[in-house]
Design a protein around this motif. Structure first.
Motif, PDB file in Angstrom:
ATOM      1  N   LYS A   3     -15.103  17.981  -9.155  1.00  0.00           N
ATOM      2  CA  LYS A   3     -13.596  17.635  -9.027  1.00  0.00           C
ATOM      3  C   LYS A   3     -13.411  17.483  -7.556  1.00  0.00           C
ATOM      4  O   LYS A   3     -13.922  18.533  -6.743  1.00  0.00           O
ATOM      5  N   ILE A   4     -13.017  16.353  -7.082  1.00  0.00           N
ATOM      6  CA  ILE A   4     -12.651  15.935  -5.848  1.00  0.00           C
ATOM      7  C   ILE A   4     -11.154  15.989  -5.784  1.00  0.00           C
ATOM      8  O   ILE A   4     -10.480  14.841  -6.471  1.00  0.00           O
ATOM      9  N   LEU A   5     -10.874  16.585  -4.612  1.00  0.00           N
ATOM     10  CA  LEU A   5      -9.414  16.424  -4.301  1.00  0.00           C
ATOM     11  C   LEU A   5      -9.156  15.559  -2.971  1.00  0.00           C
ATOM     12  O   LEU A   5      -9.908  15.893  -1.818  1.00  0.00           O
ATOM     13  N   ILE A   6      -8.551  14.795  -3.078  1.00  0.00           N
ATOM     14  CA  ILE A   6      -8.067  13.808  -1.942  1.00  0.00           C
ATOM     15  C   ILE A   6      -6.527  14.117  -1.343  1.00  0.00           C
ATOM     16  O   ILE A   6      -5.699  13.907  -2.202  1.00  0.00           O
ATOM     17  N   ILE A   7      -6.436  14.573  -0.128  1.00  0.00           N
ATOM     18  CA  ILE A   7      -5.154  14.908   0.519  1.00  0.00           C
ATOM     19  C   ILE A   7      -4.951  13.690   1.154  1.00  0.00           C
ATOM     20  O   ILE A   7      -5.378  13.476   2.454  1.00  0.00           O
ATOM     21  N   GLY A   8      -3.482  13.008   0.983  1.00  0.00           N
ATOM     22  CA  GLY A   8      -3.169  11.819   1.887  1.00  0.00           C
ATOM     23  C   GLY A   8      -3.787  10.477   0.939  1.00  0.00           C
ATOM     24  O   GLY A   8      -5.008  10.292   1.016  1.00  0.00           O
ATOM     25  N   LEU A   9      -2.861   9.892   0.187  1.00  0.00           N
ATOM     26  CA  LEU A   9      -3.498   8.844  -0.662  1.00  0.00           C
ATOM     27  C   LEU A   9      -3.036   7.459  -0.139  1.00  0.00           C
ATOM     28  O   LEU A   9      -1.927   6.801  -0.494  1.00  0.00           O
ATOM     29  N   GLY A  10      -3.367   7.096   1.437  1.00  0.00           N
ATOM     30  CA  GLY A  10      -2.790   5.857   1.872  1.00  0.00           C
ATOM     31  C   GLY A  10      -3.871   4.970   1.729  1.00  0.00           C
ATOM     32  O   GLY A  10      -4.833   4.963   0.997  1.00  0.00           O
ATOM     33  N   LEU A  11      -4.006   4.017   2.922  1.00  0.00           N
ATOM     34  CA  LEU A  11      -5.132   3.202   2.942  1.00  0.00           C
ATOM     35  C   LEU A  11      -6.456   3.890   2.816  1.00  0.00           C
ATOM     36  O   LEU A  11      -7.305   3.172   2.009  1.00  0.00           O
ATOM     37  N   ILE A  12      -6.618   4.819   3.449  1.00  0.00           N
ATOM     38  CA  ILE A  12      -8.046   5.514   3.755  1.00  0.00           C
ATOM     39  C   ILE A  12      -8.331   6.266   2.393  1.00  0.00           C
ATOM     40  O   ILE A  12      -9.133   6.141   1.825  1.00  0.00           O
ATOM     41  N   GLY A  13      -7.459   7.106   2.042  1.00  0.00           N
ATOM     42  CA  GLY A  13      -7.537   7.953   0.899  1.00  0.00           C
ATOM     43  C   GLY A  13      -7.562   7.213  -0.348  1.00  0.00           C
ATOM     44  O   GLY A  13      -8.720   7.443  -1.293  1.00  0.00           O
ATOM     45  N   GLY A  14      -6.883   6.323  -0.694  1.00  0.00           N
ATOM     46  CA  GLY A  14      -7.194   5.332  -1.762  1.00  0.00           C
ATOM     47  C   GLY A  14      -8.455   4.544  -1.580  1.00  0.00           C
ATOM     48  O   GLY A  14      -8.880   4.552  -2.894  1.00  0.00           O
ATOM     49  N   SER A  15      -8.816   4.153  -0.665  1.00  0.00           N
ATOM     50  CA  SER A  15     -10.022   3.379  -0.612  1.00  0.00           C
ATOM     51  C   SER A  15     -11.214   4.197  -1.013  1.00  0.00           C
ATOM     52  O   SER A  15     -12.198   3.867  -1.484  1.00  0.00           O
ATOM     53  N   ILE A  16     -11.464   5.520  -0.384  1.00  0.00           N
ATOM     54  CA  ILE A  16     -12.342   6.404  -0.538  1.00  0.00           C
ATOM     55  C   ILE A  16     -12.451   6.695  -2.265  1.00  0.00           C
ATOM     56  O   ILE A  16     -13.415   6.783  -2.728  1.00  0.00           O
ATOM     57  N   ALA A  17     -11.028   6.813  -2.695  1.00  0.00           N
ATOM     58  CA  ALA A  17     -11.205   7.326  -4.039  1.00  0.00           C
ATOM     59  C   ALA A  17     -11.782   6.054  -5.132  1.00  0.00           C
ATOM     60  O   ALA A  17     -12.711   6.470  -5.845  1.00  0.00           O
ATOM     61  N   LEU A  18     -11.490   4.908  -4.622  1.00  0.00           N
ATOM     62  CA  LEU A  18     -12.039   3.744  -5.273  1.00  0.00           C
ATOM     63  C   LEU A  18     -13.470   3.598  -5.122  1.00  0.00           C
ATOM     64  O   LEU A  18     -14.205   3.292  -6.010  1.00  0.00           O
ATOM     65  N   GLY A  19     -13.694   3.916  -3.674  1.00  0.00           N
ATOM     66  CA  GLY A  19     -15.165   3.703  -3.577  1.00  0.00           C
ATOM     67  C   GLY A  19     -16.073   5.035  -4.303  1.00  0.00           C
ATOM     68  O   GLY A  19     -17.306   4.757  -4.738  1.00  0.00           O
ATOM     69  N   ILE A  20     -15.663   6.358  -4.187  1.00  0.00           N
ATOM     70  CA  ILE A  20     -16.317   7.186  -5.024  1.00  0.00           C
ATOM     71  C   ILE A  20     -16.567   6.645  -6.609  1.00  0.00           C
ATOM     72  O   ILE A  20     -17.668   6.988  -7.208  1.00  0.00           O
ATOM     73  N   LYS A  21     -15.373   6.234  -7.040  1.00  0.00           N
ATOM     74  CA  LYS A  21     -15.270   5.844  -8.613  1.00  0.00           C
ATOM     75  C   LYS A  21     -16.459   4.826  -8.639  1.00  0.00           C
ATOM     76  O   LYS A  21     -17.060   4.838 -10.187  1.00  0.00           O
ATOM     77  N   ARG A  22     -16.791   3.917  -7.739  1.00  0.00           N
ATOM     78  CA  ARG A  22     -17.564   2.898  -7.976  1.00  0.00           C
ATOM     79  C   ARG A  22     -18.890   3.366  -8.441  1.00  0.00           C
ATOM     80  O   ARG A  22     -19.590   2.722  -9.508  1.00  0.00           O
ATOM     81  N   ASN A  23     -19.470   4.246  -8.055  1.00  0.00           N
ATOM     82  CA  ASN A  23     -20.864   5.073  -8.075  1.00  0.00           C
ATOM     83  C   ASN A  23     -20.820   6.246  -8.993  1.00  0.00           C
ATOM     84  O   ASN A  23     -21.734   6.422  -9.583  1.00  0.00           O
ATOM     85  N   HIS A  24     -19.615   6.739  -9.082  1.00  0.00           N
ATOM     86  CA  HIS A  24     -19.705   8.229  -9.886  1.00  0.00           C
ATOM     87  C   HIS A  24     -18.449   7.979 -10.518  1.00  0.00           C
ATOM     88  O   HIS A  24     -17.368   9.110 -10.211  1.00  0.00           O
ATOM     89  N   PRO A  25     -18.214   7.280 -11.534  1.00  0.00           N
ATOM     90  CA  PRO A  25     -17.036   7.338 -12.408  1.00  0.00           C
ATOM     91  C   PRO A  25     -16.913   8.581 -13.218  1.00  0.00           C
ATOM     92  O   PRO A  25     -15.848   9.036 -13.779  1.00  0.00           O
ATOM     93  N   GLU A  26     -17.839   9.489 -13.141  1.00  0.00           N
ATOM     94  CA  GLU A  26     -18.049  10.724 -13.904  1.00  0.00           C
ATOM     95  C   GLU A  26     -17.256  11.898 -13.110  1.00  0.00           C
ATOM     96  O   GLU A  26     -16.709  12.762 -13.645  1.00  0.00           O
ATOM     97  N   HIS A  27     -17.055  11.561 -11.637  1.00  0.00           N
ATOM     98  CA  HIS A  27     -16.199  12.558 -10.944  1.00  0.00           C
ATOM     99  C   HIS A  27     -14.845  12.607 -11.355  1.00  0.00           C
ATOM    100  O   HIS A  27     -14.201  11.213 -11.486  1.00  0.00           O
TER     101      HIS A  27
END
Ligand code: NAI
Ligand code: ENO
Length: 354
Positions: A3-27
């Protein structure tokens, strides 16, 4: 599954979320921001879940702080008051590191928390969730204050290059190559605006060089105010040094010292050509710049000519000249491909190639 919590969903938070999902759709990615931003991020599929308030987060394995630095400092304090999962990893993305690290050490020293300072060295003058991009960090450096295989594994889909730096060194370096350029860009546009009151054509005659130098003047003021306030000494030091550099070139101009002025530009050119930025974001890539006229189908014509050569990237750089519509930047994997492409374009067209 983590379970990954991202606080601040702007350019960086959003891009990191997308990047994590690319290799780890299970998270599972849970986002926290203003209500309407959370809603938007979820509806765009950038995050899986939202939490309206920072409470009941004891099941979270990893917390990523991607808010402006002043907010990050506050949230660190808040998190330290909450019940957290044992050995939770907390990291941030702030553009400065010393203050954040000091605060994290202070508030988590007696807690079972692994805090690792972080700073992805890529971004944009754009901000907000709608600007997020899965490829934002492709081949960019990602500074961490220490190695952590678990965190680096989670972030592997960003395709960034991790580098370990201590916070003070980080702040000195970024003060020079990131924070100070933002001050320069904003000063330059403001100086030009003042001057345009006396010389109204200033704004019309600003060309590509001015545009390249000032793009980052459009960056978000809230974020940059926080950056400057959290890294004052290195930045003031760079401003002082730069004033001396300006004095030096002023002196050369006053003395009409032709040799020294030429050497000034030759030195700058040589240094820039040797810098990594000059090679572009993708290593081992070879760029061909083609000045193309404003004609229908011109890009397709160039691509058709190069159809047998493997192209890795294409970019259209606008030019503000009457005779030139744009500059096509085509990247190849090998120098051999670049040379062949140049020969073909020079043979088949009269476009200027560099
Ligand atoms: N913009 C860039 O190019 C880069 C920025 N950074 C750093 O990353 C961090 C985030 O920057 P960006 O994504 O560009 O900013 P942004 O402005 O795009 O996003 C920041 C987000 O934080 C949210 N936020 C503000 N206060 C909050 C709070 N109390 N609780 C929850 N969310 C809150 C805002 O609503 C916004 O959605 C900053 O610390 C910045 O220094 C790092 C690398 C590049
Ligand atoms: O817009 C650009 O080119 C940037 O320089 C982006 C950027 C902004 C802030 C950072 O801490 C790192 C990178």
């Amino acid at each position: 599954m983590k379970k990954i919590l991202i606080i601040g969903l702007g350019l960086i938070g959003g891009s990191i979320a997308l990047g994590i999902k690319r290799n780890h759709p299970e998270h599972q990615i849970i986002g926290h921001d203003k209500k309407e931003v959370q809603k938007l991020a979820k509806s765009l599929g950038i995050i899986d879940e939202t939490i309206p308030r920072l409470e009941q987060i004891q099941e979270i394995d990893v917390i990523i702080l991607a808010a402006p630095i002043n907010v990050t400092l506050e949230i660190l304090g808040q998190l330290s008051q909450l019940e957290l999962k044992k050995d939770v990893i907390i990291t941030d993305t702030g553009s400065t590191k010393s203050q954040v690290m000091e605060k994290a050490i202070k508030v988590f020293h007696d807690k079972n928390v692994k805090f690792i300072g972080g700073h992805p060295m890529a971004g944009s003058h754009k901000s907000g969730i709608l600007a997020s991009d899965v490829n934002l960090f492709e081949n960019a450096y990602y500074v961490l204050t220490e190695e952590n295989s678990e965190l680096q594994g989670i972030l592997s889909g960003l395709h960034a290059k991790f580098i370990i730096l201590n916070p003070e060194e980080h702040d000195k370096i970024t003060g020079q190559v990131s924070h100070f350029p933002h001050i320069l860009a904003s000063s330059l546009v403001q100086q030009s605006d003042d001057y345009s009151k006396e010389h109204p054509l200033v704004k019309n005659l600003a060309a590509g060089g001015f545009r390249d130098m000032t793009r980052i003047a459009e960056a978000d003021s809230t974020m940059w105010t926080a950056v400057l306030l959290s890294n004052p000494e290195p930045i003031l030091n760079r401003i002082k040094d730069f004033k001396a550099q300006l004095d030096e070139i002023s002196e050369k101009i006053s003395l009409k010292d032709e040799k020294a002025i030429k050497s000034f530009f030759d030195t700058g050119k040589k240094i820039r050509q040797g810098m990594e930025i000059h090679k572009g974001a993708i290593p081992n890539f070879y760029d061909l710049f083609i000045s193309v006229p404003d004609e229908k189908g011109v890009i397709l014509r160039v691509l058709a000519l190069l159809q047998d050569i493997s192209i890795t990237n294409i970019k259209i750089n606008e030019e503000n000249r009457e005779d030139i519509h744009g500059q096509l930047q085509i990247s190849f994997k090998t120098e051999k491909d670049l040379v062949r492409a140049r020969e073909i374009i020079e043979f088949a067209t009269d476009f200027k190639v560099a």
